[in-house]
Design a protein around this motif. Structure first.
Motif, PDB file in Angstrom:
ATOM      1  N   GLU A 150       0.828  -1.202   0.000  1.00 28.62           N
ATOM      2  CA  GLU A 150       0.000   0.000   0.000  1.00 28.62           C
ATOM      3  C   GLU A 150       0.866   1.256   0.000  1.00 28.62           C
ATOM      4  O   GLU A 150       0.521   2.256  -0.642  1.00 28.62           O
ATOM      5  CB  GLU A 150      -0.927  -0.007   1.213  1.00 28.62           C
ATOM      6  CG  GLU A 150      -2.050  -1.031   1.118  1.00 28.62           C
ATOM      7  CD  GLU A 150      -2.956  -1.005   2.338  1.00 28.62           C
ATOM      8  OE1 GLU A 150      -2.576  -0.330   3.332  1.00 28.62           O
ATOM      9  OE2 GLU A 150      -4.022  -1.636   2.306  1.00 28.62           O
ATOM     10  N   LYS A 151       1.986   1.194   0.706  1.00 26.06           N
ATOM     11  CA  LYS A 151       2.889   2.348   0.726  1.00 26.06           C
ATOM     12  C   LYS A 151       3.457   2.613  -0.668  1.00 26.06           C
ATOM     13  O   LYS A 151       3.532   3.763  -1.109  1.00 26.06           O
ATOM     14  CB  LYS A 151       4.022   2.102   1.718  1.00 26.06           C
ATOM     15  CG  LYS A 151       3.598   2.173   3.171  1.00 26.06           C
ATOM     16  CD  LYS A 151       4.789   1.940   4.091  1.00 26.06           C
ATOM     17  CE  LYS A 151       4.360   1.994   5.560  1.00 26.06           C
ATOM     18  NZ  LYS A 151       5.495   1.753   6.486  1.00 26.06           N
ATOM     19  N   ARG A 152       3.863   1.539  -1.353  1.00 26.38           N
ATOM     20  CA  ARG A 152       4.413   1.715  -2.700  1.00 26.38           C
ATOM     21  C   ARG A 152       3.347   2.266  -3.657  1.00 26.38           C
ATOM     22  O   ARG A 152       3.630   3.132  -4.484  1.00 26.38           O
ATOM     23  CB  ARG A 152       4.948   0.385  -3.224  1.00 26.38           C
ATOM     24  CG  ARG A 152       6.163  -0.146  -2.469  1.00 26.38           C
ATOM     25  CD  ARG A 152       6.809  -1.288  -3.224  1.00 26.38           C
ATOM     26  NE  ARG A 152       7.843  -1.935  -2.438  1.00 26.38           N
ATOM     27  CZ  ARG A 152       7.660  -3.036  -1.709  1.00 26.38           C
ATOM     28  NH1 ARG A 152       6.467  -3.620  -1.676  1.00 26.38           N
ATOM     29  NH2 ARG A 152       8.658  -3.567  -1.031  1.00 26.38           N
ATOM     30  N   LEU A 153       2.139   1.738  -3.537  1.00 26.62           N
ATOM     31  CA  LEU A 153       1.061   2.227  -4.398  1.00 26.62           C
ATOM     32  C   LEU A 153       0.742   3.693  -4.110  1.00 26.62           C
ATOM     33  O   LEU A 153       0.506   4.485  -5.035  1.00 26.62           O
ATOM     34  CB  LEU A 153      -0.195   1.371  -4.211  1.00 26.62           C
ATOM     35  CG  LEU A 153      -0.113  -0.070  -4.723  1.00 26.62           C
ATOM     36  CD1 LEU A 153      -1.375  -0.843  -4.356  1.00 26.62           C
ATOM     37  CD2 LEU A 153       0.098  -0.089  -6.232  1.00 26.62           C
ATOM     38  N   ALA A 154       0.754   4.045  -2.844  1.00 26.95           N
ATOM     39  CA  ALA A 154       0.475   5.430  -2.472  1.00 26.95           C
ATOM     40  C   ALA A 154       1.579   6.353  -2.985  1.00 26.95           C
ATOM     41  O   ALA A 154       1.304   7.460  -3.474  1.00 26.95           O
ATOM     42  CB  ALA A 154       0.340   5.547  -0.957  1.00 26.95           C
ATOM     43  N   GLU A 155       2.815   5.904  -2.883  1.00 28.27           N
ATOM     44  CA  GLU A 155       3.928   6.712  -3.382  1.00 28.27           C
ATOM     45  C   GLU A 155       3.852   6.875  -4.903  1.00 28.27           C
ATOM     46  O   GLU A 155       4.112   7.957  -5.440  1.00 28.27           O
ATOM     47  CB  GLU A 155       5.256   6.062  -2.977  1.00 28.27           C
ATOM     48  CG  GLU A 155       5.547   6.141  -1.487  1.00 28.27           C
ATOM     49  CD  GLU A 155       6.784   5.349  -1.102  1.00 28.27           C
ATOM     50  OE1 GLU A 155       7.369   4.693  -2.010  1.00 28.27           O
ATOM     51  OE2 GLU A 155       7.166   5.373   0.081  1.00 28.27           O
ATOM     52  N   ALA A 156       3.487   5.784  -5.600  1.00 31.91           N
ATOM     53  CA  ALA A 156       3.361   5.858  -7.057  1.00 31.91           C
ATOM     54  C   ALA A 156       2.232   6.807  -7.458  1.00 31.91           C
ATOM     55  O   ALA A 156       2.369   7.594  -8.407  1.00 31.91           O
ATOM     56  CB  ALA A 156       3.112   4.468  -7.622  1.00 31.91           C
ATOM     57  N   SER A 157       1.131   6.755  -6.728  1.00 32.24           N
ATOM     58  CA  SER A 157       0.010   7.646  -7.024  1.00 32.24           C
ATOM     59  C   SER A 157       0.383   9.095  -6.769  1.00 32.24           C
ATOM     60  O   SER A 157       0.037   9.991  -7.553  1.00 32.24           O
ATOM     61  CB  SER A 157      -1.206   7.263  -6.173  1.00 32.24           C
ATOM     62  OG  SER A 157      -1.683   5.990  -6.539  1.00 32.24           O
ATOM     63  N   GLU A 158       1.100   9.318  -5.683  1.00 31.23           N
ATOM     64  CA  GLU A 158       1.526  10.687  -5.375  1.00 31.23           C
ATOM     65  C   GLU A 158       2.496  11.203  -6.429  1.00 31.23           C
ATOM     66  O   GLU A 158       2.425  12.367  -6.847  1.00 31.23           O
ATOM     67  CB  GLU A 158       2.173  10.718  -3.992  1.00 31.23           C
ATOM     68  CG  GLU A 158       2.562  12.119  -3.543  1.00 31.23           C
ATOM     69  CD  GLU A 158       3.148  12.126  -2.139  1.00 31.23           C
ATOM     70  OE1 GLU A 158       3.663  13.189  -1.731  1.00 31.23           O
ATOM     71  OE2 GLU A 158       3.099  11.082  -1.455  1.00 31.23           O
ATOM     72  N   SER A 159       3.384  10.315  -6.878  1.00 31.75           N
ATOM     73  CA  SER A 159       4.336  10.705  -7.916  1.00 31.75           C
ATOM     74  C   SER A 159       3.617  11.030  -9.227  1.00 31.75           C
ATOM     75  O   SER A 159       3.958  11.999  -9.919  1.00 31.75           O
ATOM     76  CB  SER A 159       5.352   9.583  -8.129  1.00 31.75           C
ATOM     77  OG  SER A 159       6.230   9.899  -9.187  1.00 31.75           O
ATOM     78  N   LEU A 160       2.608  10.217  -9.569  1.00 30.44           N
ATOM     79  CA  LEU A 160       1.849  10.462 -10.795  1.00 30.44           C
ATOM     80  C   LEU A 160       1.061  11.757 -10.699  1.00 30.44           C
ATOM     81  O   LEU A 160       0.980  12.522 -11.668  1.00 30.44           O
ATOM     82  CB  LEU A 160       0.908   9.284 -11.067  1.00 30.44           C
ATOM     83  CG  LEU A 160       0.021   9.389 -12.317  1.00 30.44           C
ATOM     84  CD1 LEU A 160       0.867   9.578 -13.575  1.00 30.44           C
ATOM     85  CD2 LEU A 160      -0.866   8.159 -12.449  1.00 30.44           C
ATOM     86  N   ALA A 161       0.480  12.022  -9.531  1.00 31.88           N
ATOM     87  CA  ALA A 161      -0.279  13.261  -9.351  1.00 31.88           C
ATOM     88  C   ALA A 161       0.628  14.477  -9.509  1.00 31.88           C
ATOM     89  O   ALA A 161       0.259  15.472 -10.151  1.00 31.88           O
ATOM     90  CB  ALA A 161      -0.950  13.262  -7.981  1.00 31.88           C
ATOM     91  N   THR A 162       1.828  14.387  -8.938  1.00 40.27           N
ATOM     92  CA  THR A 162       2.780  15.492  -9.058  1.00 40.27           C
ATOM     93  C   THR A 162       3.203  15.689 -10.511  1.00 40.27           C
ATOM     94  O   THR A 162       3.295  16.820 -11.000  1.00 40.27           O
ATOM     95  CB  THR A 162       4.019  15.216  -8.187  1.00 40.27           C
ATOM     96  OG1 THR A 162       3.611  15.050  -6.820  1.00 40.27           O
ATOM     97  CG2 THR A 162       5.009  16.360  -8.291  1.00 40.27           C
TER      98      THR A 162
END
Length: 236
Positions: A150-162
């Motif tokens: 979940e942490k990796r997915l959240a980080e990937a989503s945050e990176s994509l949003a940025t």
């Protein structure tokens, strides 16, 4: 006897005079008819003038511009070759053609591999008639991630949003003007469309607008794994 001969001679003379008068009247009527009716046959001069007029008309018809829809393009888009050159020479992204889809490209933002954009276009008489750009949107997580996955997915989503905060306006400001052969698409219009597109929050939300004769549509949809933002510019 003499009186009888004289009477017959008088009758003969009278008949001759009547016949002569009839002949004279007939000839006079023919002459009058010929005088009143002009000769309808064309003279050499009239034939020459008629021929010149006909040739001038044919020449004017040949030089007039054609309104055949097959010969004139109604699209505002650039030729496909020009647009391909723009895609393949860009320093903002790497453009790779999609296999078996000659008018579809994958664009990878040069500063972030997270931002992968799908570009497709349609043609009319060799010129672009529409341009469609599809952006993947990050998944929204509720609460704090608990597991490593979940942490990796959240980080990937945050990176994509940025990345999208930069990629979406940059690509629209790059690709939409590049597709416009008339050079009349204003950047202020593109910025307005971009802001409205980024305000769409859920699947089914849609924005549509026409400015300066250019028709733009943006909407959110559910993709195979993530939600997507689709932006379409019609150049007809």
């Amino acid at each position: 006897m003499k009186q009888t001969l004289r009477r017959e001679l008088t009758n003969i003379i009278f008949l001759v005079l009547i016949v002569a008068a009839a002949v004279v009247i007939y000839l006079l009527s023919r002459a009058e008819s010929a005088t009143q009716t002009p000769d309808a046959s064309p003279t050499p001069a009239s034939e020459t003038a008629s021929k010149q007029t006909s040739e001038e008309t044919e020449s004017a018809d040949a030089s007039a511009p054609s309104n055949d829809p097959e010969e004139s393009s109604t699209t505002r888009g650039v030729p496909e070759s020009v647009f391909k050159t723009h895609l393949l020479s860009s320093e903002l992204y790497a453009a790779a053609p999609v296999r078996n889809k000659p008018t579809t490209y994958t664009l990878i933002w040069s500063e972030s591999e997270q931002a992968e954009v799908l570009l497709t276009y349609e043609l009319r008489n060799g010129d672009l008639s529409s341009l469609e750009i599809t952006f993947q949107l990050p998944e929204v997580f509720q609460g704090n991630p608990k597991s490593d996955i979940e942490k990796r997915l959240a980080e990937a989503s945050e990176s994509l949003a940025t990345a999208n905060d930069e990629v979406i306006p940059a690509l629209l400001l790059d690709l939409l003007p590049a597709s416009d052969a008339k050079d009349k698409l204003q950047q202020t219009s593109i910025r307005f469309w971009t802001e409205e597109a980024q305000r769409l929050k859920k699947v089914g939300d849609k924005f549509e607008d026409t400015l300066d004769g250019y028709h733009f549509i943006a909407y959110r949809k559910q993709g195979d794994t993530l939600q997507e933002l689709v932006c379409i510019l019609y150049l007809t």
